[in-house]
Design a protein around this motif. Structure first.
Motif, short mmCIF file in Angstrom:
data_model
loop_
_atom_site.label_atom_id
_atom_site.label_comp_id
_atom_site.label_asym_id
_atom_site.label_seq_id
_atom_site.Cartn_x
_atom_site.Cartn_y
_atom_site.Cartn_z
N GLN A 541 21.97 -19.70 -56.43
CA GLN A 541 22.15 -20.51 -55.29
C GLN A 541 22.03 -21.87 -55.92
O GLN A 541 21.08 -22.15 -56.74
N GLY A 542 22.92 -22.94 -56.13
CA GLY A 542 22.87 -24.21 -56.69
C GLY A 542 24.08 -24.83 -56.63
O GLY A 542 24.99 -24.70 -55.99
N VAL A 543 23.93 -26.16 -57.30
CA VAL A 543 24.98 -27.40 -57.12
C VAL A 543 25.35 -27.67 -58.70
O VAL A 543 24.44 -27.92 -59.33
N SER A 544 26.50 -27.74 -58.84
CA SER A 544 26.94 -28.52 -60.25
C SER A 544 27.95 -29.64 -60.02
O SER A 544 28.75 -29.41 -59.20
N TYR A 574 32.33 -31.49 -57.40
CA TYR A 574 31.21 -30.92 -56.57
C TYR A 574 31.46 -29.57 -56.65
O TYR A 574 32.41 -29.14 -56.00
N ASP A 575 30.42 -28.59 -57.16
CA ASP A 575 30.55 -27.23 -57.11
C ASP A 575 29.30 -26.71 -56.50
O ASP A 575 28.48 -26.73 -56.96
N VAL A 576 29.48 -26.19 -55.34
CA VAL A 576 28.36 -25.65 -54.43
C VAL A 576 28.50 -24.26 -54.13
O VAL A 576 29.65 -23.68 -53.79
N LYS A 577 27.09 -23.68 -54.62
CA LYS A 577 27.43 -22.14 -54.21
C LYS A 577 25.96 -21.69 -53.56
O LYS A 577 24.82 -21.79 -54.25
N ASN A 578 26.08 -21.48 -52.19
CA ASN A 578 25.21 -20.77 -51.47
C ASN A 578 23.91 -21.84 -51.39
O ASN A 578 22.80 -21.44 -51.46
N TYR A 579 24.42 -22.98 -51.12
CA TYR A 579 23.12 -24.00 -51.36
C TYR A 579 23.27 -24.88 -50.03
O TYR A 579 24.43 -25.65 -49.78
N ASP A 586 28.09 -25.42 -47.50
CA ASP A 586 27.28 -24.84 -48.18
C ASP A 586 27.74 -23.94 -49.42
O ASP A 586 27.04 -23.52 -50.36
N ASP A 587 29.04 -23.74 -49.24
CA ASP A 587 29.72 -22.99 -50.32
C ASP A 587 31.33 -23.56 -50.48
O ASP A 587 32.09 -23.65 -49.71
N GLY A 588 31.46 -23.87 -51.85
CA GLY A 588 32.86 -24.52 -52.13
C GLY A 588 32.62 -25.64 -53.09
O GLY A 588 31.85 -25.78 -53.95
#
Length: 841
Positions: A541-544, A574-579, A586-588
């Motif tokens: 779970q995080g953000v890049s 922005y790359d968001v995964k389960n965050y 929250d995801d995308g």
């Protein structure tokens, strides 16, 4: 020669005369035989004879002037407390002389009474200039007491008494030590300053003219009310200068008196004689060919019948701070050899003073050579490209002043040590201009650690503000880094392991191509944070966030060359995964492609501690209007990620800050600042972007937060928005307004550690929509702060602010903050700040 010394010399002469069995009315000539010295074992006998002027074999009349002069010569050395010369014996016409001396005692040491602090003693010692072995005299004792008392009078102890007690030092022969006994008494302040004879100017105006002699008052923070003789003498001249401003050039102070009202208060009476009032009469210009007399009258700005003011006349003729003077008019057009002499030619019966302004214009001077000294690190071409005086140009004093500002803005040199020396060459009508600079460190390092969210975060940042890529591969240039070409390179890394990492790199070339002040900037950044799992792990779970940008800046010539423009194209991914709880989804992912334009006018004189000037900035930032051509009319069925796959917005900001010196030395500075920002949407259906919004509160320490481009804006006295207690909404607001007023005073302007204190009042707020916008509905605060600039670390500061207003219902810190306000009536917060303008609009 004082009376005691005179008496001793006379006594010595009488003793000498009575030692000779001779008829005083019939002097007799003798030959000087051997001369004996008695009582001066530590002195060279030959030196004493030479000082006395007596030599064996010389002829001498006894009684006579030569013996008297010998005694006087020895006395004037100040080394002896008793001098006698007498005949030891006489054989025929040969006289054997004996010089009997009593040496003065020497000072072995000195000490102060117990009520003199170590700090005070350290300051007194250089003033009294006492040292071991110094010859003691009554004059030395009296002078020492006078200087010590003068020290305490300067500190406000007007009743201080000093007694220098001489005590024998039994350990060293013929030595004494001083015990300096000080009785300070009460501290005495000036209670009353009374003027008598002032019929034309009110006493209050005369008191204000006295800059350093003030009566005691609770509101007087920067001027105390102690009596200082030197300052009082200077202030009496200021009183007369004030009279001169109103035309009373014959005004004089008849007498003044300083007296004790009681043991804690002083009174000062000043009796003035105003004399007649004078006025300016006819002003005639002679020798002017470059400018018409009428134009010179306009620049001078003095009309017939105006009250006579010599200071104003000299200011308008020779040196005005705003450049409105006759000398600047000529010198800014190349007339370096210009000379102006004002001559009073007559005074009429009604006290009108007629002047003749005699001008010698001389030849126009052109700049021949530019000489640069003192640059030990910065390459000469970096300095030369900022210099406004070019070889072959007409001499222009305004260009020199502007050059000084431009070199100060670089940040590489100490602005307090900057020197300009024009070297005229009258033979060929040219002038060499010598610029002397003093290098100071401009590179900065950030090495810090912090604790947040249960983890330790480490930060390493390096800023090289005088970098040189040209010397990057030259081995000898790494000392420790290649430098001197004025480029800026910044590297910053922040991490606490896998959970959070952030990397930033930026580079700026301020003179792209080296011919014009066109800047090129490139920046890269990458941040990621998550739950300690690798990205490939299904539980990650995080953000890049990754981004880059390219900017191009120019110095403009219109409306004036204080203006600059800046264009920037940037991309942020922005790359968001389960965050959750950070972005609108929250995801995308989301793409932020934006163009930014900035127009700025900066006339601030010094980037570290500005004393005058202003900075106005207009900026606009926008993305493409994707909603105009994406073919979607109804966004309600889309997810947040789908809606903001390509984020769209436009932002406009306008800010200004001004610096006004309030004291004559320009140290006390008033700084007002304002800023407005708004963010809009191209499509009402799609709505305002969740990125790039405004957050207000706290110290603004994070500046522009890279999480979603949010701008965190300081508002001291209120809590930081990242603590869920800010003034703004949880996801930020599209409109912001802020106003600040600071009063600053420097403790030290040393470039190695600039330190100043400040008091502030400010107000600001964010608004959820244009309908809710009201620039006067703001949250107010006030407080005190300190700033210290260290070249290695940049600007650091502490502020303590008090917030006085309840937050709006949309504010993230609505409940917690308002509870404090209800209980105390204020919200006090200590803020730590980094940087000059971080946290501002």
């Amino acid at each position: 020669m004082n009376l005691n010394k005179y008496i001793l010399i006379v006594a010595g002469i009488l003793i000498t005369l009575t030692s000779f069995s001779q008829d005083y009315l019939k002097p007799q000539e003798y030959e000087i035989g051997p001369i004996f010295i008695d009582g001066a074992d530590n002195f060279d006998p030959q030196a004493i004879k030479a000082i006395a002027g007596l030599r064996q074999g010389d002829k001498i009349m006894i009684p006579g002037e030569k013996i008297t002069q010998a005694i006087r010569n020895l006395w004037e050395e100040g080394l002896f407390s008793d001098v006698q010369i007498y005949a030891d014996k006489i054989i025929g016409d040969v006289v054997y002389l004996k010089i009997a001396l009593q040496p003065r005692p020497k000072l072995s040491f000195f000490t102060f009474s117990d009520n003199v602090s170590k700090k005070e003693a350290d300051k007194i010692r250089p003033e009294i200039d006492l040292f071991s072995g110094k010859t003691i005299s009554e004059n030395l004792v009296n002078t020492t007491a006078f200087k010590v008392r003068a020290f305490y009078i300067e500190k406000g102890f007007y009743n201080a008494t000093v007694n220098v007690v001489r005590k024998e030092d039994t350990l060293i022969a013929n030595s004494e030590y001083f015990f300096i006994d000080v009785n300070k008494g009460n501290k005495v302040r000036i209670r009353d300053i009374n003027f008598y004879g002032n019929e034309s100017i009110k006493a209050g105006k005369l008191r204000r003219a006295m800059k350093d002699t003030k009566t005691k008052a609770i509101w007087r923070l920067f001027k105390n009310s102690k009596y200082n003789r030197t300052a009082f003498k200077r202030d009496k001249n200021n009183v007369l200068n004030k009279y001169n401003e109103f035309g009373f050039r014959d005004a004089r102070i008849v007498r003044d008196s300083v007296y004790l009202i009681n043991n804690k208060n002083l009174g000062i009476d000043i009796v003035v004689e105003e004399g007649s009032k004078y006025y300016f009469g006819e002003i005639e210009w002679v020798g002017n060919t470059k400018f018409r007399s009428g134009y010179l009258d306009t620049i001078l700005g003095i009309k017939k019948g105006d009250p006579y003011n010599k200071a104003l006349l000299e200011q308008r003729l020779f040196m005005s701070e705003d450049g409105r003077d006759i000398t600047s008019l000529y010198m800014d057009r190349g007339y370096l050899f210009f000379n102006l002499t004002p001559v009073e030619i007559s005074i009429t019966e009604n006290n009108h003073i007629n002047y003749q302004m005699r001008i010698v214009e001389g030849k126009e001077a052109r700049v021949k050579n530019i000489i640069i000294r003192g640059n030990t690190k910065t390459n000469e071409h970096v300095i030369r490209r900022e210099i406004r005086t070019k070889p072959g140009d007409l001499f222009n004093r305004n260009d020199i002043i502007r050059t000084q500002r431009e070199l100060a803005q670089l940040g590489y040199f100490n602005p307090e040590a900057f020197q300009v020396n024009p070297i005229p060459n009258p033979q060929d009508g040219t002038v060499d201009i010598e610029y002397t600079v003093e290098e100071k460190s401009s590179d900065q390092i950030e090495l810090s650690g912090g604790y947040g969210a249960g983890r330790i975060i480490g930060t390493l940042g390096l800023s090289f503000n005088n970098f040189s890529t040209k010397n990057f591969f030259k081995k000898g240039a790494w000392q420790p880094l290649p430098s001197g070409d004025g480029q800026q390179l910044a590297i910053r890394a922040q991490t606490n392991g896998r959970f959070y990492q952030s990397y930033n790199l930026s580079f700026t070339e301020p003179w792209l191509g080296g011919k014009k002040p066109n800047s090129l900037s490139v920046w890269l950044n990458h941040s990621q944070f998550g739950n300690n799992f690798k990205r490939k792990d299904p539980d990650y779970q995080g953000v890049s966030i990754s981004g880059f940008g390219v900017g191009f800046g120019r110095r403009l010539k219109w409306p004036d060359d204080y203006f600059t423009s800046y264009h920037e194209l940037s991309y942020q991914y922005y790359d968001v995964k389960n965050y959750s709880n950070i972005f609108a989804f929250d995801d995308g992912y989301s793409n932020n492609i934006a163009y930014k334009f900035m127009l700025s006018r900066n006339s601030i004189d010094n980037p570290i501690y500005p004393k005058e000037g202003s900075k106005l900035t207009f900026s606009a930032k926008a993305t493409l209007p994707y909603s105009f051509f994406d073919g979607i009319d109804d966004y309600s069925s889309l997810t947040s990620q789908e809606r903001f796959k390509y984020t769209e917005y436009y932002k406009i900001k306008f800010t200004g800050e001004f610096y006004f010196p309030l004291s004559k030395d320009k140290k006390l500075v008033l700084m007002p600042r304002f800023g407005f920002g708004m963010m809009g949407a191209y499509s009402q259906a799609k709505g305002i972007s969740p990125f790039e919004r405004y957050y207000v509160g706290g110290s603004g320490l994070t500046g522009i937060n890279q999480l979603d481009g949010r701008e965190i804006i300081a508002l001291r006295g209120y809590n930081d928005p990242q603590n869920n207690q800010g003034v703004s909404s949880a996801l930020g607001d599209p409109i912001v307004a802020k106003y600040t007023m600071e009063l600053r005073y420097p403790i030290s302007l040393n470039p190695s550690a600039t330190f100043y204190v400040l008091g502030f009042v400010e107000a600001g707020n964010t608004y959820t929509s244009f309908n809710k916008f009201n620039p006067f509905r703001v949250k107010k605060s006030a407080g005190l702060g300190v700033r210290i600039f260290l070249p290695m670390f940049g600007m650091l500061g502490l502020d303590y602010g008090f917030g006085f207003d309840k937050l709006d219902p949309h504010s993230n810190g609505y409940s917690n903050h308002n509870t404090t306000i209800k209980q105390k009536g204020f919200n006090g917060v200590l803020h730590f700040t980094i940087g000059m303008n971080l946290g501002e609009l």
